[in-house]
Design a protein around this motif. Structure first.
Motif, PDB file in Angstrom:
ATOM      1  N   ALA A 166       3.509   2.671   4.713  1.00  0.00           N
ATOM      2  CA  ALA A 166       2.780   2.653   3.436  1.00  0.00           C
ATOM      3  C   ALA A 166       1.852   2.993   3.576  1.00  0.00           C
ATOM      4  CB  ALA A 166       3.806   2.284   1.433  1.00  0.00           C
ATOM      5  N   ARG A 167       1.327   1.622   3.279  1.00  0.00           N
ATOM      6  CA  ARG A 167      -0.904   1.470   3.437  1.00  0.00           C
ATOM      7  C   ARG A 167      -1.404   1.507   4.710  1.00  0.00           C
ATOM      8  NH1 ARG A 167       1.280  -4.738   1.682  1.00  0.00           N
ATOM      9  NH2 ARG A 167       1.407  -5.212  -0.207  1.00  0.00           N
ATOM     10  N   VAL A 168      -0.703   1.541   5.710  1.00  0.00           N
ATOM     11  CA  VAL A 168      -1.546   2.440   6.439  1.00  0.00           C
ATOM     12  C   VAL A 168      -1.580   3.920   6.603  1.00  0.00           C
ATOM     13  CG1 VAL A 168      -0.885   2.790   8.901  1.00  0.00           C
ATOM     14  CG2 VAL A 168      -1.071   0.718   8.300  1.00  0.00           C
ATOM     15  N   LEU A 169      -0.574   4.705   6.320  1.00  0.00           N
ATOM     16  CA  LEU A 169      -0.366   6.002   5.532  1.00  0.00           C
ATOM     17  C   LEU A 169      -1.555   6.234   4.612  1.00  0.00           C
ATOM     18  CD1 LEU A 169       2.914   6.587   5.898  1.00  0.00           C
ATOM     19  CD2 LEU A 169       1.280   7.338   8.005  1.00  0.00           C
ATOM     20  N   LEU A 170      -1.466   5.218   3.631  1.00  0.00           N
ATOM     21  CA  LEU A 170      -2.614   5.334   2.595  1.00  0.00           C
ATOM     22  C   LEU A 170      -3.932   5.427   2.994  1.00  0.00           C
ATOM     23  CD1 LEU A 170      -0.217   4.044  -0.623  1.00  0.00           C
ATOM     24  CD2 LEU A 170      -1.260   6.764   0.557  1.00  0.00           C
ATOM     25  N   GLY A 171      -3.565   4.499   3.588  1.00  0.00           N
ATOM     26  CA  GLY A 171      -5.343   3.903   4.172  1.00  0.00           C
ATOM     27  C   GLY A 171      -5.451   5.103   4.695  1.00  0.00           C
ATOM     28  N   TYR A 172      -5.667   5.262   6.321  1.00  0.00           N
ATOM     29  CA  TYR A 172      -6.030   6.696   6.891  1.00  0.00           C
ATOM     30  C   TYR A 172      -6.083   7.338   6.254  1.00  0.00           C
ATOM     31  CZ  TYR A 172      -5.978  10.674   9.776  1.00  0.00           C
ATOM     32  OH  TYR A 172      -6.560  11.967  10.188  1.00  0.00           O
ATOM     33  N   PHE A 173      -5.406   8.506   5.133  1.00  0.00           N
ATOM     34  CA  PHE A 173      -5.755   9.605   4.523  1.00  0.00           C
ATOM     35  C   PHE A 173      -6.559   8.922   3.269  1.00  0.00           C
ATOM     36  CE2 PHE A 173      -1.542  10.760   6.724  1.00  0.00           C
ATOM     37  CZ  PHE A 173      -1.319  11.687   6.746  1.00  0.00           C
ATOM     38  N   THR A 174      -6.686   8.715   3.105  1.00  0.00           N
ATOM     39  CA  THR A 174      -7.903   8.058   2.153  1.00  0.00           C
ATOM     40  C   THR A 174      -9.078   7.409   2.922  1.00  0.00           C
ATOM     41  OG1 THR A 174      -7.079   5.626   1.012  1.00  0.00           O
ATOM     42  CG2 THR A 174      -5.909   7.817  -0.289  1.00  0.00           C
ATOM     43  N   GLY A 175      -8.995   7.310   3.813  1.00  0.00           N
ATOM     44  CA  GLY A 175     -10.254   7.008   4.065  1.00  0.00           C
ATOM     45  C   GLY A 175     -10.819   5.549   3.580  1.00  0.00           C
ATOM     46  N   THR A 176     -10.086   4.677   4.053  1.00  0.00           N
ATOM     47  CA  THR A 176     -10.494   3.440   3.641  1.00  0.00           C
ATOM     48  C   THR A 176      -9.951   2.517   4.861  1.00  0.00           C
ATOM     49  OG1 THR A 176      -7.901   3.329   2.026  1.00  0.00           O
ATOM     50  CG2 THR A 176      -8.749   1.079   2.728  1.00  0.00           C
ATOM     51  N   PRO A 177     -11.195   1.696   4.200  1.00  0.00           N
ATOM     52  CA  PRO A 177     -12.087   0.967   5.850  1.00  0.00           C
ATOM     53  C   PRO A 177     -10.289   0.079   6.777  1.00  0.00           C
ATOM     54  CG  PRO A 177     -13.657   1.186   4.340  1.00  0.00           C
ATOM     55  CD  PRO A 177     -12.385   1.454   4.044  1.00  0.00           C
ATOM     56  N   ILE A 178     -10.678  -0.060   7.941  1.00  0.00           N
ATOM     57  CA  ILE A 178      -9.400  -0.550   8.390  1.00  0.00           C
ATOM     58  C   ILE A 178      -9.129  -1.535   8.002  1.00  0.00           C
ATOM     59  CG2 ILE A 178     -10.219  -0.680  11.187  1.00  0.00           C
ATOM     60  CD1 ILE A 178      -7.823  -0.541  11.948  1.00  0.00           C
ATOM     61  N   GLU A 179      -9.938  -2.286   7.485  1.00  0.00           N
ATOM     62  CA  GLU A 179      -9.796  -3.821   7.796  1.00  0.00           C
ATOM     63  C   GLU A 179      -9.901  -4.156   6.326  1.00  0.00           C
ATOM     64  OE1 GLU A 179     -14.502  -2.454   7.181  1.00  0.00           O
ATOM     65  OE2 GLU A 179     -12.873  -3.290   8.858  1.00  0.00           O
ATOM     66  N   GLN A 180      -9.198  -3.439   5.202  1.00  0.00           N
ATOM     67  CA  GLN A 180      -9.176  -3.093   4.281  1.00  0.00           C
ATOM     68  C   GLN A 180      -7.666  -2.782   3.583  1.00  0.00           C
ATOM     69  OE1 GLN A 180     -11.727  -1.380   1.839  1.00  0.00           O
ATOM     70  NE2 GLN A 180     -13.486  -2.958   1.883  1.00  0.00           N
ATOM     71  N   ILE A 181      -6.238  -2.368   4.710  1.00  0.00           N
ATOM     72  CA  ILE A 181      -5.709  -1.816   4.733  1.00  0.00           C
ATOM     73  C   ILE A 181      -4.770  -2.239   4.671  1.00  0.00           C
ATOM     74  CG2 ILE A 181      -3.322  -1.301   6.534  1.00  0.00           C
ATOM     75  CD1 ILE A 181      -6.098   0.848   8.034  1.00  0.00           C
ATOM     76  N   PRO A 182      -4.737  -3.955   4.653  1.00  0.00           N
ATOM     77  CA  PRO A 182      -3.149  -5.078   4.348  1.00  0.00           C
ATOM     78  C   PRO A 182      -3.561  -5.270   3.080  1.00  0.00           C
ATOM     79  CG  PRO A 182      -4.790  -5.802   6.643  1.00  0.00           C
ATOM     80  CD  PRO A 182      -5.847  -4.579   5.514  1.00  0.00           C
ATOM     81  N   GLU A 183      -4.881  -4.847   2.413  1.00  0.00           N
ATOM     82  CA  GLU A 183      -5.081  -5.494   1.021  1.00  0.00           C
ATOM     83  C   GLU A 183      -4.558  -3.984  -0.355  1.00  0.00           C
ATOM     84  OE1 GLU A 183      -8.665  -7.044   0.546  1.00  0.00           O
ATOM     85  OE2 GLU A 183      -8.220  -8.501   2.981  1.00  0.00           O
ATOM     86  N   ILE A 184      -4.500  -2.608   0.492  1.00  0.00           N
ATOM     87  CA  ILE A 184      -4.096  -1.876  -0.950  1.00  0.00           C
ATOM     88  C   ILE A 184      -2.833  -1.870  -1.645  1.00  0.00           C
ATOM     89  CG2 ILE A 184      -3.404   0.799  -0.216  1.00  0.00           C
ATOM     90  CD1 ILE A 184      -5.040   0.866   2.046  1.00  0.00           C
ATOM     91  N   ALA A 185      -3.121  -2.219  -2.792  1.00  0.00           N
ATOM     92  CA  ALA A 185      -2.490  -2.350  -3.574  1.00  0.00           C
ATOM     93  C   ALA A 185      -1.274  -1.249  -3.606  1.00  0.00           C
ATOM     94  CB  ALA A 185      -3.029  -2.665  -4.820  1.00  0.00           C
ATOM     95  N   ILE A 186       0.357  -1.578  -3.419  1.00  0.00           N
ATOM     96  CA  ILE A 186       1.746  -0.988  -3.565  1.00  0.00           C
ATOM     97  C   ILE A 186       2.798  -1.742  -4.680  1.00  0.00           C
ATOM     98  CG2 ILE A 186       3.656   0.354  -2.161  1.00  0.00           C
ATOM     99  CD1 ILE A 186       1.279   1.370  -1.206  1.00  0.00           C
ATOM    100  N   SER A 187       3.038  -0.880  -5.383  1.00  0.00           N
ATOM    101  CA  SER A 187       3.606  -1.249  -6.562  1.00  0.00           C
ATOM    102  C   SER A 187       5.110  -1.697  -5.488  1.00  0.00           C
ATOM    103  CB  SER A 187       3.950  -0.330  -7.746  1.00  0.00           C
ATOM    104  OG  SER A 187       2.223  -1.281  -8.400  1.00  0.00           O
ATOM    105  N   PRO A 188       5.903  -3.013  -5.598  1.00  0.00           N
ATOM    106  CA  PRO A 188       7.321  -3.001  -4.944  1.00  0.00           C
ATOM    107  C   PRO A 188       7.839  -1.809  -5.872  1.00  0.00           C
ATOM    108  CG  PRO A 188       6.575  -4.862  -5.848  1.00  0.00           C
ATOM    109  CD  PRO A 188       5.335  -3.739  -6.232  1.00  0.00           C
ATOM    110  N   GLY A 189       8.944  -1.395  -6.030  1.00  0.00           N
ATOM    111  CA  GLY A 189      10.130  -1.310  -6.410  1.00  0.00           C
ATOM    112  C   GLY A 189      10.098   0.344  -6.594  1.00  0.00           C
ATOM    113  N   LEU A 190      11.263   1.164  -7.947  1.00  0.00           N
ATOM    114  CA  LEU A 190      11.519   2.432  -7.478  1.00  0.00           C
ATOM    115  C   LEU A 190       9.845   3.285  -8.170  1.00  0.00           C
ATOM    116  CD1 LEU A 190      14.479   1.893  -9.156  1.00  0.00           C
ATOM    117  CD2 LEU A 190      14.011   2.488  -6.463  1.00  0.00           C
ATOM    118  N   GLY A 191       8.903   3.701  -7.170  1.00  0.00           N
ATOM    119  CA  GLY A 191       7.956   4.500  -7.568  1.00  0.00           C
ATOM    120  C   GLY A 191       7.538   5.175  -6.461  1.00  0.00           C
ATOM    121  N   LEU A 192       7.085   6.653  -6.791  1.00  0.00           N
ATOM    122  CA  LEU A 192       6.289   7.821  -6.250  1.00  0.00           C
ATOM    123  C   LEU A 192       4.717   7.196  -5.944  1.00  0.00           C
ATOM    124  CD1 LEU A 192       7.623  10.196  -4.062  1.00  0.00           C
ATOM    125  CD2 LEU A 192       7.481  10.787  -5.858  1.00  0.00           C
TER     126      LEU A 192
END
Length: 107
Positions: free
Chosen positions: A53-79
């Motif tokens: 999810a971080r990789v896909l969100l990073g690509y589609f939002t134009g996040t610099p590649i070095e920041q991809i591991p730090e994209i906040a994703i809430s664990p659990g049941l969300g969309l």
């Protein structure tokens, strides 16, 4: 020791053992998926783990590649919804359960 090695380079750290991947490995491995998603002209649902999810969100939002591991994703049941606009994609977060309704997980 592994924790310290990972903390030093989140992007390139490869987990030990068979099948261990780094975020850079995932970026490479997700390339075909990204190309397929780019060609879609309808709504698409992607079910994946947090790292993908971080990789896909990073690509589609134009996040610099070095920041991809730090994209906040809430664990659990969300969309997470990516909405295409004229200037790129925006992200919308949704709870999959309404507050006023009983949870599907309740017994």
């Amino acid at each position: 020791e592994e924790y310290a090695a990972r903390a030093m380079d989140l992007l390139h750290y490869r987990y030990p053992g068979v099948g261990g991947e780094s975020y850079m490995d995932l970026v490479t491995n997700c390339r075909e998926v990204v190309l397929a998603l780019e060609r879609m002209r309808t709504d698409v649902a992607v079910v994946c783990d947090v790292a993908v999810a971080r990789v896909l969100l990073g690509y589609f939002t134009g996040t610099p590649i070095e920041q991809i591991p730090e994209i906040a994703i809430s664990p659990g049941l969300g969309l997470v919804e990516l909405v295409r606009g004229h200037s790129g994609f925006s992200i919308e977060h949704h709870d999959i359960f309404d507050v006023g309704r009983p949870s599907l997980l309740a017994s």
